[in-house]
Design a protein around this motif. Structure first.
Motif, mmCIF file in Angstrom:
data_model
loop_
_atom_site.group_PDB
_atom_site.id
_atom_site.type_symbol
_atom_site.label_atom_id
_atom_site.label_comp_id
_atom_site.label_asym_id
_atom_site.label_seq_id
_atom_site.Cartn_x
_atom_site.Cartn_y
_atom_site.Cartn_z
ATOM 1 N N HIS A 147 -10.101 20.255 11.703
ATOM 2 C CA HIS A 147 -10.801 19.386 11.911
ATOM 3 C C HIS A 147 -10.572 18.426 13.536
ATOM 4 C CE1 HIS A 147 -13.467 20.635 8.301
ATOM 5 N NE2 HIS A 147 -12.091 20.142 7.755
ATOM 6 N N THR A 149 -8.675 18.563 16.108
ATOM 7 C CA THR A 149 -8.909 18.426 17.429
ATOM 8 C C THR A 149 -10.218 18.270 17.566
ATOM 9 O OG1 THR A 149 -9.651 21.106 16.752
ATOM 10 C CG2 THR A 149 -7.204 20.557 17.178
ATOM 11 N N HIS A 150 -11.849 18.295 17.075
ATOM 12 C CA HIS A 150 -13.379 18.045 16.829
ATOM 13 C C HIS A 150 -13.473 17.129 17.218
ATOM 14 C CE1 HIS A 150 -12.755 22.783 15.453
ATOM 15 N NE2 HIS A 150 -13.593 23.024 16.622
ATOM 16 N N ALA A 153 -16.107 15.411 15.544
ATOM 17 C CA ALA A 153 -16.993 15.498 14.438
ATOM 18 C C ALA A 153 -16.112 14.617 13.100
ATOM 19 C CB ALA A 153 -16.094 17.153 13.868
#
Length: 221
Positions: A147, A149-150, A153
């Motif tokens: 999660h 690295t996004h 998001a």
């Protein structure tokens, strides 16, 4: 509370997925971030990749001792097997600083089974090793690198922050909130056993239900 907004942050183990994800998010928010690794070359390569992703020059790379020496706050995000050796390597650069330890005592191959060292906290053991001159804080063990690295998001997992020094704990709560995470001061460092053990539980859930990153939520607060 230390001014988290202007802190220079060294992430030891920043070439890995968890440390790299945290480093990327803090750099994205404008922090000066120093990637630490066993070799300066590897750290510099990772820093260049992050800068290319972000379109900034906020990230640099250095060998672990140099990274720790240049930082206001140091993050330890190395595998459990390297935890204590890395701490001893940089001990001289940690005096008076906050050390955020992300370590989870995973023992391959049975990483979905809780295996706390001598029944206690791996992070608390680091505080005992370093003494009162360093403010050790436990955090981020339950956040999936998938999660982090996004950048856009929403991460549906809370951060449990444990520290014997409440002010240091509040600083880390602020750093977590800055990168879009809900974070809670969860008591003294000995309580870190809960977050450390929960990681194996979450890995078991990921495997059983075939999901990339299950998490926890604190309700009723």
């Amino acid at each position: 509370m230390q001014n988290a907004a202007s802190a220079t942050i060294a992430v030891l183990g920043g070439t890995g997925k968890e440390g790299g994800g945290l480093a990327l998010r803090w750099a994205h928010k404008g922090h000066r971030v120093i990637i630490g690794s066993r070799t300066a070359e590897r750290a510099q390569e990772a820093a260049a990749e992050m800068n290319a992703t972000l379109g900034t020059n906020n990230v640099t790379g250095a060998a672990n001792p140099d990274a720790a020496a240049q930082a206001d706050i140091v993050v330890l995000a190395v595998p459990y097997a390297a935890q204590q050796s890395t701490v001893k390597e940089v001990e001289g650069a940690l005096a008076g600083k906050i050390l955020i330890d992300v370590t989870v005592p995973l023992v391959p191959p049975k990483v979905s089974r809780v295996q706390l060292p001598d029944g206690g906290s791996a992070v608390e053991a680091v505080q005992k090793l370093l003494g009162e001159g360093v403010k050790v804080v436990s955090a981020f063990q339950n956040i999936s690198a998938h999660h982090l690295t996004h950048l856009d998001a929403e991460i549906e997992c809370d951060v449990l922050v444990c520290a014997d020094d409440v002010e240091a704990g509040d600083t880390v709560v602020a750093l977590a909130q800055e990168i879009g995470l809900r974070a809670w001061y969860a008591g003294p460092l000995c309580n870190s056993v809960v977050a450390e053990g929960l990681t194996s539980v979450l890995i078991a859930l990921n495997r059983r239900y075939k999901v990339p990153g299950s998490g926890i939520r604190i309700t009723g607060v």
